[in-house]
Design a protein around this motif. Structure first.
Motif, PDB file in Angstrom:
ATOM      1  N   ASP A   1      50.326  -5.869  15.759  1.00 26.03           N
ATOM      2  CA  ASP A   1      50.584  -4.758  16.047  1.00 26.03           C
ATOM      3  C   ASP A   1      49.754  -4.031  17.327  1.00 26.03           C
ATOM      4  OD1 ASP A   1      52.506  -3.550  18.141  1.00 26.03           O
ATOM      5  OD2 ASP A   1      53.886  -2.974  16.050  1.00 26.03           O
ATOM      6  N   GLY A   2      48.890  -3.021  16.597  1.00 32.75           N
ATOM      7  CA  GLY A   2      48.147  -2.189  16.688  1.00 32.75           C
ATOM      8  C   GLY A   2      47.126  -3.132  17.706  1.00 32.75           C
TER       9      GLY A   2
ATOM     10  N   LEU B   1      45.045   2.942  14.228  1.00 29.31           N
ATOM     11  CA  LEU B   1      45.315   3.559  13.353  1.00 29.31           C
ATOM     12  C   LEU B   1      45.882   4.621  12.508  1.00 29.31           C
ATOM     13  CD1 LEU B   1      41.844   6.305  14.280  1.00 29.31           C
ATOM     14  CD2 LEU B   1      41.801   4.278  12.924  1.00 29.31           C
ATOM     15  N   VAL B   2      47.139   4.613  14.125  1.00 27.44           N
ATOM     16  CA  VAL B   2      48.815   4.855  12.733  1.00 27.44           C
ATOM     17  C   VAL B   2      49.460   3.962  12.652  1.00 27.44           C
ATOM     18  CG1 VAL B   2      51.057   5.864  13.422  1.00 27.44           C
ATOM     19  CG2 VAL B   2      48.686   7.063  15.382  1.00 27.44           C
ATOM     20  N   LYS B   3      49.497   2.640  13.109  1.00 32.26           N
ATOM     21  CA  LYS B   3      49.833   1.091  12.639  1.00 32.26           C
ATOM     22  C   LYS B   3      49.274   1.272  10.979  1.00 32.26           C
ATOM     23  CE  LYS B   3      52.511  -0.773  14.215  1.00 32.26           C
ATOM     24  NZ  LYS B   3      54.378  -0.734  14.203  1.00 32.26           N
ATOM     25  N   LEU B   4      47.897   1.983  10.670  1.00 31.57           N
ATOM     26  CA  LEU B   4      47.136   1.060  10.003  1.00 31.57           C
ATOM     27  C   LEU B   4      47.861   1.824   8.410  1.00 31.57           C
ATOM     28  CD1 LEU B   4      44.134  -0.241  10.990  1.00 31.57           C
ATOM     29  CD2 LEU B   4      45.843  -1.604   9.704  1.00 31.57           C
ATOM     30  N   VAL B   5      47.815   3.225   8.596  1.00 27.03           N
ATOM     31  CA  VAL B   5      48.089   4.154   8.119  1.00 27.03           C
ATOM     32  C   VAL B   5      49.296   4.688   7.651  1.00 27.03           C
ATOM     33  CG1 VAL B   5      48.186   7.031   7.735  1.00 27.03           C
ATOM     34  CG2 VAL B   5      45.975   5.930   8.472  1.00 27.03           C
TER      35      VAL B   5
ATOM     36  N   ASN C   1      53.835   4.803  21.779  1.00 23.08           N
ATOM     37  CA  ASN C   1      53.164   3.848  22.207  1.00 23.08           C
ATOM     38  C   ASN C   1      52.696   5.153  23.531  1.00 23.08           C
ATOM     39  OD1 ASN C   1      54.438   2.079  20.530  1.00 23.08           O
ATOM     40  ND2 ASN C   1      53.424   0.816  21.339  1.00 23.08           N
ATOM     41  N   GLN C   2      53.904   5.033  24.080  1.00 17.71           N
ATOM     42  CA  GLN C   2      53.366   6.145  25.130  1.00 17.71           C
ATOM     43  C   GLN C   2      52.915   7.247  25.039  1.00 17.71           C
ATOM     44  OE1 GLN C   2      53.885   5.214  29.018  1.00 17.71           O
ATOM     45  NE2 GLN C   2      52.683   6.900  28.633  1.00 17.71           N
TER      46      GLN C   2
ATOM     47  N   LEU D   1      39.903  -8.749  11.023  1.00 22.29           N
ATOM     48  CA  LEU D   1      39.288  -7.771  10.219  1.00 22.29           C
ATOM     49  C   LEU D   1      39.615  -6.245   9.663  1.00 22.29           C
ATOM     50  CD1 LEU D   1      36.465  -7.877  13.229  1.00 22.29           C
ATOM     51  CD2 LEU D   1      36.506  -8.969  10.595  1.00 22.29           C
ATOM     52  N   ALA D   2      40.916  -5.432  10.731  1.00 23.00           N
ATOM     53  CA  ALA D   2      41.335  -4.180  10.375  1.00 23.00           C
ATOM     54  C   ALA D   2      41.714  -3.932   9.353  1.00 23.00           C
ATOM     55  CB  ALA D   2      42.767  -3.779  11.613  1.00 23.00           C
ATOM     56  N   ALA D   3      42.991  -5.076   9.322  1.00 18.57           N
ATOM     57  CA  ALA D   3      43.891  -5.245   7.594  1.00 18.57           C
ATOM     58  C   ALA D   3      43.123  -5.310   6.369  1.00 18.57           C
ATOM     59  CB  ALA D   3      44.744  -6.704   7.718  1.00 18.57           C
ATOM     60  N   ALA D   4      41.283  -6.534   6.341  1.00 17.21           N
ATOM     61  CA  ALA D   4      40.731  -6.739   5.711  1.00 17.21           C
ATOM     62  C   ALA D   4      39.926  -5.378   5.400  1.00 17.21           C
ATOM     63  CB  ALA D   4      39.964  -7.666   5.838  1.00 17.21           C
TER      64      ALA D   4
END
Length: 379
Positions: free
Chosen positions: A274-275, A328-332, A301-302, A240-243
């Motif tokens: 991963d996110g 959010l960081v991973k998607l951006v 991550n930490q 869902l996040a990727a879509a």
């Protein structure tokens, strides 16, 4: 614009080989000449020490007088004299591995050129199973090292082969072997294209690895459980996040994905895995009835978890958790990388472009698969 190799009049492969030899001589020579400074306080402290500590299930490892000692309590680690190495990554090691990865990619491009592979997008998809395999293989070590386990499947030092970052070299060698076999099958006209057997070999090693984890779970191995609800939530959440990200790109900025096309979505999905795996594993395991929450394994991550915990009020954290910004960081970051790969790059250097795309997906999907399966099997 002329390349460095062209300006100095040296064959690129020889230039790469020479740089490799110089770096190797510097590290080995420095370790022999100044063992305490070069080896103990740099190579061991940031690279090999964390692997040793992880492989021996220690809280940390220390090195003094050329000998390594493993400590089992946080207080003892805090009181120990430097160098002290903890399982996991440091900022220094992550930069070092990044530089090593980029350098290795150049060497792999030369190898791909000699094997005449990697110019088509099908090469990217043929390597997909190996990215899942790398994460799954790491979970075998996690299961092997579970506190409740009575007997380790793989003992030290062999278990170091399936611990980060050594596992990347292990998976690379297995993948390289599969590529050589697949290309040989094509050359002997057993198959019309090397991509199909390459994909098939990857599926086989992945099924065997994940099958072993299922076998541990269903035969009652100590410390290994199966939580299907965790796997379902992570896969649905990542998809869902990727879509949603893909829809926003296609709707408002389609030029971002004009070069990578479908590969762009796969990269987004891999980093979304991963996110979401981090969000669920760090914050929602207890809520899903799947045992205690996991702990961050990487400095980034930490940092995200600590920043969120120190920024948002406790009342908000009680509802949202403190790991959600990592998704959010991973998607951006994935969106930015996809945007960098414009169409012209594929035409100018297809092999290097394909290899970079594989690496971009692997650094998201590999750790994501590990975290997803760790949570799914409770290890």
């Amino acid at each position: 614009m002329a390349t460095v190799a062209e300006r100095v009049g040296v064959d690129p492969e020889r230039l790469w080989g020479g740089a490799f030899v110089v770096a190797l001589v510097a590290l080995v020579g420095g370790s022999l000449a100044f063992p305490r400074l070069v080896y103990d306080r740099f190579i061991w402290h940031y690279f090999w020490g964390p692997v040793q500590a992880d492989a021996n299930s220690a809280v940390c490892a220390t090195r003094a007088g050329g000998a390594t000692q493993y400590l089992d309590s946080a207080s003892a680690c805090a009181a120990a004299a430097e160098p002290v190495a903890y399982p996991g990554y440091t900022l220094v090691s992550e930069v070092g591995y990044m530089v090593t990865l980029l350098f290795a990619l150049i060497g792999v491009v030369f190898l791909m050129r000699r094997l005449d592979v990697g110019t088509d997008r099908s090469f990217f998809y043929a390597l997909l199973p190996y990215m899942f395999f790398g994460g799954a293989l790491r979970v075998v070590e996690d299961a092997n090292d579970t506190p409740g386990a009575t007997e380790a499947l793989i003992s030290y030092p062999w278990n170091a082969l399936v611990i980060s970052p050594i596992i990347y070299f292990t998976v690379f060698l297995i993948t390289l072997g599969a590529v050589v076999v697949a290309v040989s099958l094509e050359q002997f006209e057993v198959t019309r294209s090397y991509e199909r057997p390459l994909f098939g070999i990857g599926v086989v090693v992945l099924v065997v690895t994940v099958g072993y984890l299922f076998w541990l779970a269903f035969t009652g191995a100590d410390g290994v459980e199966f939580y299907p609800q965790v796997l379902l939530v992570m896969l649905v959440g990542a998809t869902l996040a990727a879509a949603a990200t893909w829809w926003l790109i296609e709707r408002f900025a389609p030029e971002i994905n004009s070069g990578t096309e479908t590969i762009g979505f796969v990269i987004l999905w891999g980093h979304a895995v991963d996110g979401v795996a981090n969000v669920v594993g760090l914050d929602w395991m207890t809520a899903l009835g799947a045992g205690p929450n996991l702990v961050p394994k990487h400095p980034v991550n930490q940092f995200v978890v600590d920043f969120t915990a120190n920024t948002l009020p406790p009342s908000v954290l009680a509802v949202t958790g403190d790991a959600w910004p990592f998704l959010l960081v991973k998607l951006v970051a994935a969106t930015f990388v996809v945007w960098v790969f414009e169409e012209g790059i594929f035409e100018e250097s297809p092999r290097y472009t394909m290899l970079l795309l594989v690496a971009v997906l692997a650094v998201g999907l590999g750790p994501g698969t590990r975290d997803m399966l760790r949570a799914t099997f409770g290890v």
